[in-house]
Scaffold this motif. Structure first.
Motif, PDB file in Angstrom:
ATOM      1  N   SER A   1      -2.751   8.184   5.548  1.00 36.34           N
ATOM      2  CA  SER A   1      -3.306   6.930   5.051  1.00 36.34           C
ATOM      3  C   SER A   1      -2.478   5.735   5.511  1.00 36.34           C
ATOM      4  O   SER A   1      -3.008   4.627   5.668  1.00 36.34           O
ATOM      5  CB  SER A   1      -3.402   6.958   3.522  1.00 36.34           C
ATOM      6  N   ALA A   2      -1.181   5.942   5.746  1.00 33.41           N
ATOM      7  CA  ALA A   2      -0.331   4.841   6.215  1.00 33.41           C
ATOM      8  C   ALA A   2      -0.800   4.331   7.575  1.00 33.41           C
ATOM      9  O   ALA A   2      -0.737   3.126   7.846  1.00 33.41           O
ATOM     10  CB  ALA A   2       1.121   5.289   6.287  1.00 33.41           C
TER      11      ALA A   2
ATOM     12  N   PHE B   1      -3.667   2.163   6.832  1.00 37.71           N
ATOM     13  CA  PHE B   1      -3.190   0.902   6.262  1.00 37.71           C
ATOM     14  C   PHE B   1      -2.639  -0.020   7.352  1.00 37.71           C
ATOM     15  O   PHE B   1      -2.893  -1.230   7.350  1.00 37.71           O
ATOM     16  CB  PHE B   1      -2.122   1.154   5.202  1.00 37.71           C
ATOM     17  N   GLU B   2      -1.854   0.546   8.271  1.00 38.86           N
ATOM     18  CA  GLU B   2      -1.270  -0.253   9.356  1.00 38.86           C
ATOM     19  C   GLU B   2      -2.362  -0.892  10.207  1.00 38.86           C
ATOM     20  O   GLU B   2      -2.264  -2.048  10.607  1.00 38.86           O
ATOM     21  CB  GLU B   2      -0.375   0.626  10.239  1.00 38.86           C
TER      22      GLU B   2
ATOM     23  N   HIS C   1       3.139  -7.322   4.702  1.00 35.43           N
ATOM     24  CA  HIS C   1       2.835  -6.059   4.035  1.00 35.43           C
ATOM     25  C   HIS C   1       4.069  -5.203   3.794  1.00 35.43           C
ATOM     26  O   HIS C   1       5.083  -5.341   4.477  1.00 35.43           O
ATOM     27  CB  HIS C   1       1.827  -5.246   4.860  1.00 35.43           C
TER      28      HIS C   1
ATOM     29  N   ALA D   1       0.840  -1.194   0.000  1.00 34.12           N
ATOM     30  CA  ALA D   1       0.000   0.000   0.000  1.00 34.12           C
ATOM     31  C   ALA D   1       0.878   1.247   0.000  1.00 34.12           C
ATOM     32  O   ALA D   1       1.814   1.353   0.791  1.00 34.12           O
ATOM     33  CB  ALA D   1      -0.925   0.017   1.211  1.00 34.12           C
ATOM     34  N   THR D   2       0.562   2.168  -0.879  1.00 29.75           N
ATOM     35  CA  THR D   2       1.314   3.410  -0.987  1.00 29.75           C
ATOM     36  C   THR D   2       0.371   4.584  -0.743  1.00 29.75           C
ATOM     37  O   THR D   2      -0.699   4.664  -1.345  1.00 29.75           O
ATOM     38  CB  THR D   2       1.947   3.545  -2.384  1.00 29.75           C
TER      39      THR D   2
ATOM     40  N   ILE E   1       4.145  -1.063   3.530  1.00 31.20           N
ATOM     41  CA  ILE E   1       3.338   0.153   3.610  1.00 31.20           C
ATOM     42  C   ILE E   1       4.260   1.350   3.462  1.00 31.20           C
ATOM     43  O   ILE E   1       5.214   1.515   4.237  1.00 31.20           O
ATOM     44  CB  ILE E   1       2.546   0.216   4.923  1.00 31.20           C
ATOM     45  N   ARG E   2       3.984   2.163   2.449  1.00 29.79           N
ATOM     46  CA  ARG E   2       4.848   3.299   2.134  1.00 29.79           C
ATOM     47  C   ARG E   2       4.207   4.613   2.574  1.00 29.79           C
ATOM     48  O   ARG E   2       3.003   4.799   2.414  1.00 29.79           O
ATOM     49  CB  ARG E   2       5.141   3.340   0.640  1.00 29.79           C
ATOM     50  N   LYS E   3       5.036   5.506   3.098  1.00 27.50           N
ATOM     51  CA  LYS E   3       4.573   6.803   3.572  1.00 27.50           C
ATOM     52  C   LYS E   3       5.156   7.908   2.692  1.00 27.50           C
ATOM     53  O   LYS E   3       5.759   7.643   1.653  1.00 27.50           O
ATOM     54  CB  LYS E   3       5.007   7.005   5.027  1.00 27.50           C
TER      55      LYS E   3
END
Length: 360
Positions: free
Chosen positions: A167-168, A171-172, A180, A161-162, A182-184
């Motif tokens: 939004s991170a 996502f977490e 996963h 997920a980017t 997960i990009r911030k």
């Protein structure tokens, strides 16, 4: 896996032909060229940041990635980690849409790792990503059963997920129990030493202004030596003025921040299309560039180590390394030209995906 590699190689060849010669090199298939042009035009209609020039630039970057030798070498480098016949996983990918087709690399890695793609396309980039997926399936119809486009992720084994920092956190919370990535928020930085030539600073302008500065690989902050004179910098980037000043959304951002800084009495410098201000902050809005002074490069790199998770890459005329960091440094003008193994956030996406297949 060879069949999938061949599909991506053929996609690269198609893009090259469409970009450089149009329909006449597609065996007279004018329909294919009209479809390509339609995607470019529609993408710009739905997202004004996706100008024709920037969309073409993104297609060129993808075509460079999809060279047969590079793709074979890339996949081969992971061949000892897993078998293509072992337990493929359904990988949910939430794609970003800040620049054209930015989700393509994740799509490619999921499929080349032998897994299945469950993609939630970004609202701002549905046209172009759908076009690429349609082309891949046309080249290799077997991929139709390996790709699912969805508005809501469900029935998946892992997630990529980017998004931004806000939004991170979301996502977490929702995906943390799954394997996963997960990009911030991240940004590129440039380190200048004051010896840069006019041409080097012009190339730096490409790192600043390509995609209007909206990409995570765009330079948002300069580190400059004490008493640095910005005159040559401003002169060297002047060639970017026509494109930027002709774009309403960019110009609106410039006018807004110019007025805001004046009202709030924030000191800044400007050449009437970019605002630069002294600030320790790395992330900047469109049309604004931050800068910070430094005394010594070695001291600066030590200072940057704790901030490495906010940095996507470094631009300089010298090789810059940060200890215990996967960050790469690029020469001026190269930040938006990543190689196939230049993974976002320095996280080995392909390694993550290949190892998924070893899980029960």
């Amino acid at each position: 896996m060879h069949q999938r590699i061949s599909a991506f190689v053929e996609l690269g060849k198609r893009i090259q032909k469409l970009l450089h010669a149009g329909a006449q090199l597609l065996n007279g298939n004018a329909h294919a060229y009209r479809k390509f042009e339609s995607a470019v035009i529609k993408a710009n209609y739905e997202n004004q940041w996706f100008t024709k020039a920037n969309v073409i630039r993104a297609f060129e970057g993808i075509a460079i990635l999809l060279q047969e030798k590079e793709l074979n070498d890339f996949v081969e480098s992971y061949s000892n980690q897993s078998s293509e016949n072992i337990n493929p996983k359904r990988v949910g990918v939430i794609m970003a849409g800040n620049i054209p087709m930015v989700g393509f690399h994740d799509l490619m890695c999921v499929l080349l790792s032998g897994n299945k793609l469950v993609a939630k396309l970004a609202n701002d980039d549905k046209v172009l990503m759908n076009y690429l997926i349609e082309q891949l399936i046309e080249i290799d119809p077997a991929l139709k059963s390996e790709i699912q486009i969805t508005d809501r992720l469900a029935d998946f084994d892992a997630v990529i997920a980017t998004g931004n920092n806000n939004s991170a956190r979301y996502f977490e919370y929702y995906f943390g129990k799954y394997p996963h990535i997960i990009r911030k928020n991240r940004n590129a930085i440039a380190i200048l030493d004051g010896t840069e030539t006019t041409e080097e600073l012009r190339l730096l302008g490409e790192d600043l202004f390509t995609y209007f500065g909206l990409g995570c690989r765009n330079v948002s902050k300069l580190y400059v030596p004490l008493n640095y004179n910005f005159n040559l910098f401003f002169e060297s980037i002047q060639s970017f003025a026509p494109e930027l000043l002709d774009h309403n959304k960019y110009l609106n951002n410039f006018d807004y921040h110019n007025a805001l800084f004046l009202l709030e009495k924030i000191p800044f410098l400007t050449n009437n299309f970019i605002i630069i201000r002294e600030s320790e902050v790395m992330a900047t809005p469109v049309s604004v560039l931050n800068y910070e002074y430094y005394n010594d490069v070695s001291e600066l790199t030590k200072k940057l180590i704790p901030k490495s998770e906010k940095i996507q890459c470094i631009v300089s005329n010298k090789k810059i390394n940060l200890e215990n960091s996967n960050l790469r440094s690029f020469y001026f003008g190269e930040a938006q030209k990543p190689e196939i193994s230049d993974f976002a956030d320095g996280v080995d996406t392909m390694g993550f995906l290949v190892n998924l297949k070893l899980m029960v």
